[in-house]
Design an enzyme around this catalytic site. Structure first.
Site, PDB file in Angstrom:
ATOM      1  N   CYS A  69       3.032  12.552   9.802  1.00  0.00           N
ATOM      2  CA  CYS A  69       2.499  12.895  10.734  1.00  0.00           C
ATOM      3  C   CYS A  69       2.885  11.923  11.998  1.00  0.00           C
ATOM      4  O   CYS A  69       3.209  12.509  12.779  1.00  0.00           O
ATOM      5  CB  CYS A  69       0.922  12.050  10.468  1.00  0.00           C
ATOM      6  SG  CYS A  69       0.440  13.231   8.756  1.00  0.00           S
ATOM      7  N   LYS A 112       3.779   4.197   3.113  1.00  0.00           N
ATOM      8  CA  LYS A 112       3.008   3.862   2.251  1.00  0.00           C
ATOM      9  C   LYS A 112       2.769   3.308   0.619  1.00  0.00           C
ATOM     10  O   LYS A 112       2.763   4.329   0.469  1.00  0.00           O
ATOM     11  CB  LYS A 112       1.900   3.425   3.894  1.00  0.00           C
ATOM     12  CG  LYS A 112       0.992   5.485   3.184  1.00  0.00           C
ATOM     13  CD  LYS A 112       0.098   5.474   4.646  1.00  0.00           C
ATOM     14  CE  LYS A 112      -1.125   6.340   3.800  1.00  0.00           C
ATOM     15  NZ  LYS A 112      -2.011   6.390   4.408  1.00  0.00           N
ATOM     16  N   LYS A 142       3.359  26.966  -7.743  1.00  0.00           N
ATOM     17  CA  LYS A 142       1.626  26.304  -7.531  1.00  0.00           C
ATOM     18  C   LYS A 142       0.788  26.349  -7.682  1.00  0.00           C
ATOM     19  O   LYS A 142       0.075  25.349  -8.219  1.00  0.00           O
ATOM     20  CB  LYS A 142       2.583  25.844  -5.773  1.00  0.00           C
ATOM     21  CG  LYS A 142       1.783  24.590  -5.336  1.00  0.00           C
ATOM     22  CD  LYS A 142       2.057  24.330  -3.967  1.00  0.00           C
ATOM     23  CE  LYS A 142       1.977  22.843  -2.914  1.00  0.00           C
ATOM     24  NZ  LYS A 142       2.028  22.554  -1.930  1.00  0.00           N
ATOM     25  N   ALA A 180       3.315  -5.898  12.235  1.00  0.00           N
ATOM     26  CA  ALA A 180       4.528  -5.178  12.526  1.00  0.00           C
ATOM     27  C   ALA A 180       5.445  -5.283  10.911  1.00  0.00           C
ATOM     28  O   ALA A 180       4.763  -5.611   9.585  1.00  0.00           O
ATOM     29  CB  ALA A 180       5.038  -7.043  12.610  1.00  0.00           C
ATOM     30  N   THR A 207      -1.652  20.169  12.331  1.00  0.00           N
ATOM     31  CA  THR A 207      -1.578  19.556  13.610  1.00  0.00           C
ATOM     32  C   THR A 207      -0.968  20.726  14.800  1.00  0.00           C
ATOM     33  O   THR A 207       0.101  21.059  14.524  1.00  0.00           O
ATOM     34  CB  THR A 207      -1.394  18.540  13.834  1.00  0.00           C
ATOM     35  OG1 THR A 207      -2.388  17.055  13.073  1.00  0.00           O
ATOM     36  CG2 THR A 207      -1.171  18.020  15.350  1.00  0.00           C
TER      37      THR A 207
HETATM   38  C1  UGA Z   1      -2.304   9.047   9.898  1.00  0.00           C
HETATM   39  C2  UGA Z   1      -3.258   9.082  10.500  1.00  0.00           C
HETATM   40  O1  UGA Z   1      -3.502   7.899  10.616  1.00  0.00           O
HETATM   41  C3  UGA Z   1      -4.889   9.897  10.255  1.00  0.00           C
HETATM   42  O2  UGA Z   1      -5.812   9.639  10.827  1.00  0.00           O
HETATM   43  C4  UGA Z   1      -3.654  11.098  10.534  1.00  0.00           C
HETATM   44  O3  UGA Z   1      -5.009  12.071   9.857  1.00  0.00           O
HETATM   45  C5  UGA Z   1      -2.928  11.119   9.736  1.00  0.00           C
HETATM   46  O4  UGA Z   1      -1.774  10.517   9.817  1.00  0.00           O
HETATM   47  C6  UGA Z   1      -1.700  12.745   9.731  1.00  0.00           C
HETATM   48  O5  UGA Z   1      -2.214  13.340  11.246  1.00  0.00           O
HETATM   49  O6  UGA Z   1      -2.409  14.090   8.868  1.00  0.00           O
HETATM   50  P1  UGA Z   1      -1.014   8.510   7.465  1.00  0.00           P
HETATM   51  O7  UGA Z   1       0.496   9.255   7.814  1.00  0.00           O
HETATM   52  O8  UGA Z   1      -1.496   9.205   6.337  1.00  0.00           O
HETATM   53  O9  UGA Z   1      -2.118   9.113   8.353  1.00  0.00           O
HETATM   54  O10 UGA Z   1      -0.384   7.164   6.751  1.00  0.00           O
HETATM   55  P2  UGA Z   1      -1.247   6.045   8.172  1.00  0.00           P
HETATM   56  O11 UGA Z   1      -1.898   5.440   7.344  1.00  0.00           O
HETATM   57  O12 UGA Z   1      -1.468   6.293   9.803  1.00  0.00           O
HETATM   58  O13 UGA Z   1       0.097   5.236   8.704  1.00  0.00           O
HETATM   59  C7  UGA Z   1       1.129   5.377   8.805  1.00  0.00           C
HETATM   60  C8  UGA Z   1       2.545   4.254   8.617  1.00  0.00           C
HETATM   61  O14 UGA Z   1       2.759   3.072   9.728  1.00  0.00           O
HETATM   62  C9  UGA Z   1       3.143   4.415   7.527  1.00  0.00           C
HETATM   63  O15 UGA Z   1       4.410   3.656   7.005  1.00  0.00           O
HETATM   64  C10 UGA Z   1       1.770   2.523   7.297  1.00  0.00           C
HETATM   65  O16 UGA Z   1       3.157   1.626   6.523  1.00  0.00           O
HETATM   66  C11 UGA Z   1       2.483   2.340   8.893  1.00  0.00           C
HETATM   67  N1  UGA Z   1       1.932   1.167   9.874  1.00  0.00           N
HETATM   68  C12 UGA Z   1       0.171   1.393   9.724  1.00  0.00           C
HETATM   69  C13 UGA Z   1       2.681   0.330   9.732  1.00  0.00           C
HETATM   70  O17 UGA Z   1       3.943  -0.090   9.865  1.00  0.00           O
HETATM   71  N2  UGA Z   1       1.865  -0.605  10.852  1.00  0.00           N
HETATM   72  C14 UGA Z   1       0.275  -1.167  10.456  1.00  0.00           C
HETATM   73  O18 UGA Z   1       0.020  -2.030  11.273  1.00  0.00           O
HETATM   74  C15 UGA Z   1      -0.435   0.308  10.012  1.00  0.00           C
END
Ligand code: UGA
Length: 447
Positions: free
Chosen positions: A271, A331, A42, A263, A128
């Site tokens: 995370c 996502k 890496k 939803a 974390t």
């Molecule tokens: C998340 C947090 O949003 C960040 O603030 C944090 O820093 C990060 O975790 C972490 O702890 O490192 P992330 O895991 O990149 O970030 O993704 P998100 O954008 O939060 O989405 C998480 C999941 O929720 C995805 O699968 C997304 O599709 C889902 N989601 C999100 C839904 O199903 N519905 C929503 O309305 C929003």
């Protein structure tokens, strides 16, 4: 947006998602950064400017950091720590079988720092970690290097990076959270993030335990919003009501907010699932039962089950049927498939005898490595060809923009189960596609 005459020597232990983004963003604002990883392959990849995962803007910042010589990488942890005024711990904290965070890599990093630090140094918990970790870090340093321990200051600085937007989040953070127990800790971190603070980022300064806990609170609350709307989706499906419309009404109240009320098939990623479990274990250790957190996770599992029930409703039996999964990443904007609901669904369908074909614009290799029995197609239409059902698992723009007449033409049966509510039910019906959205009435087209 650069530090002026105040560049800090920074070491970063761990060059995963958080670590590498920390490396390139701190180099970009003018610091001298050495990233360490135990994986020599890496490190040589990073030295040649190639990013080990997909993150928009990462490659550019990596190239700029290397070219400016402010950024370098090493597989010798001593090189990373010696001379550094600040060392970030960005190693993985994966869940143990019982759900609590595995802190073996954190402990190893602390021991390495204590062993190799050659002057006053701020040690930053970026990964974390459970509340109480800072006290463990201090005790470990004391044990490992009693002469130097007094010069080593522990700071908690949780990240709020979203995958797919991590560079933007790192370069323009809405908030910077610093937990420290001494003025020196706060001052060093303020100096380090000076250009970002000057650019408008809000700074919160607390004690270490508050900062550690705040990170869990944020992620758990976001997951709670998603599970709330998913539970509501189940009710809407029974009541023939529309969860998207209800989310609009709820979101128009600024006390609630519209974000994270989409939803669908549920949350995944490295995370939320892990942090929710770890938070539950932390609360229990501190003497508080927090079943709400377990309920959030249960509702999230149920979201995948609900999708499977819709496929079942459309197809009757799964055996021998070709089912196309559109999107495999947890996502859009990332090739990360960790805890991706698409793969949870895929293994359920495969175990019940379906022939599952997945497509993802960038996560296909990771998905195949994780689940070799999954067939992976090179385009969405290839995945859809001959399928009796398609399931939208990731809300990629490319999937949203599919030509619906082509979709209907290539599928054996034109049935779409939408785990991200990306299509308009009227448009789907007009295209002759039987459509099962999430939390909205289905539209059935007679064969
Ligand atoms: C998340 C947090 O949003 C960040 O603030 C944090 O820093 C990060 O975790 C972490 O702890 O490192 P992330 O895991 O990149 O970030 O993704 P998100 O954008 O939060 O989405 C998480 C999941 O929720 C995805 O699968 C997304 O599709 C889902 N989601 C999100 C839904 O199903 N519905 C929503 O309305 C929003």
């Amino acid at each position: 947006m650069k530090v002026e005459g105040q560049a800090t020597m920074v070491g970063v232990i761990g060059t995963g998602h958080v670590g590498l983004v920390t490396c390139v963003s701190l180099a970009e604002i003018g610091h001298r950064v050495i990233g360490y990883d135990q994986d020599p392959e890496k490190i040589s990849q990073l030295r040649s400017g190639s990013a080990p995962f997909h993150e928009p803007g990462l490659r550019e910042l990596l190239a700029r950091g290397l070219a400016s010589q402010r950024l370098s990488f090493t597989d010798d942890v001593a090189d990373c720590v010696r001379g550094a005024k600040v060392v970030f711990i960005c190693v993985g904290t994966p869940p143990r079988a019982g759900g609590e965070a595995n802190l073996v890599a954190v402990e190893r990093a602390v021991r390495d720092i204590a062993r190799h630090a050659d002057g006053p140094c701020v040690i930053v918990e970026k990964s974390t970690v459970p509340t109480g970790t800072a006290a463990r870090v201090k005790a470990t340093m004391q044990r490992e290097n009693p002469e130097r321990a007094a010069e080593l200051v522990v700071v908690s600085n949780p990240e709020f990076l979203r995958e797919g937007q991590a560079i933007q989040d790192a370069m323009r953070p809405e908030r910077i959270l610093i937990g420290a127990e001494s003025a020196a800790g706060f001052e060093t971190m303020r100096r380090l993030y000076g250009p970002l603070i000057a650019n408008g980022s809000q700074v919160f300064e607390f004690d270490v335990s508050t900062a550690e806990l705040a990170k869990y609170a944020c992620n758990a609350f976001l997951a709670l919003k998603i599970s709330f709307i998913n539970a509501l989706a189940r009710i809407c499906e029974q009541a023939q009501a529309d969860v998207v419309a209800i989310a609009e009404v709820m979101g128009s109240d600024p006390r609630i907010g519209r974000a994270f009320l989409d939803a669908g098939i549920g949350y995944g990623g490295s995370c939320f699932p892990k942090d929710l479990q770890a938070f539950d274990r932390v609360a229990r250790r501190l003497g508080y039962e927090f079943p709400l957190l377990r309920e959030v996770a249960r509702i999230n599992d149920e979201a995948v089950e609900a999708i499977a029930r819709k496929i079942n409703d459309a197809l009757w039996n799964f055996e021998g049927k070709r089912i196309a999964l559109l999107g495999l990443a947890f996502k859009p904007g990332t090739d990360d498939i960790r805890f991706s609901p698409a793969l949870v669904l895929a293994s359920k369908l495969v175990s019940e005898g379906a022939h599952v074909v997945g497509y993802d614009p960038i996560a296909e290799h990771n998905a195949k490595a994780e689940m070799p029995q999954l067939e992976v197609a090179s385009s969405a239409l290839d995945a859809l060809a001959g399928a009796s059902c398609a399931v939208v698992c990731t809300d990629w723009d490319e999937i949203k923009q599919l030509d619906l007449s082509e979709v209907r033409k290539v599928m054996a049966e034109a049935v779409v189960v939408d785990g991200r509510n990306i299509f308009d039910p009227d448009v789907m019906q007009a295209a002759g596609i039987t459509y099962y959205p999430t939390g909205r009435p289905p539209r059935r087209v007679s064969p």
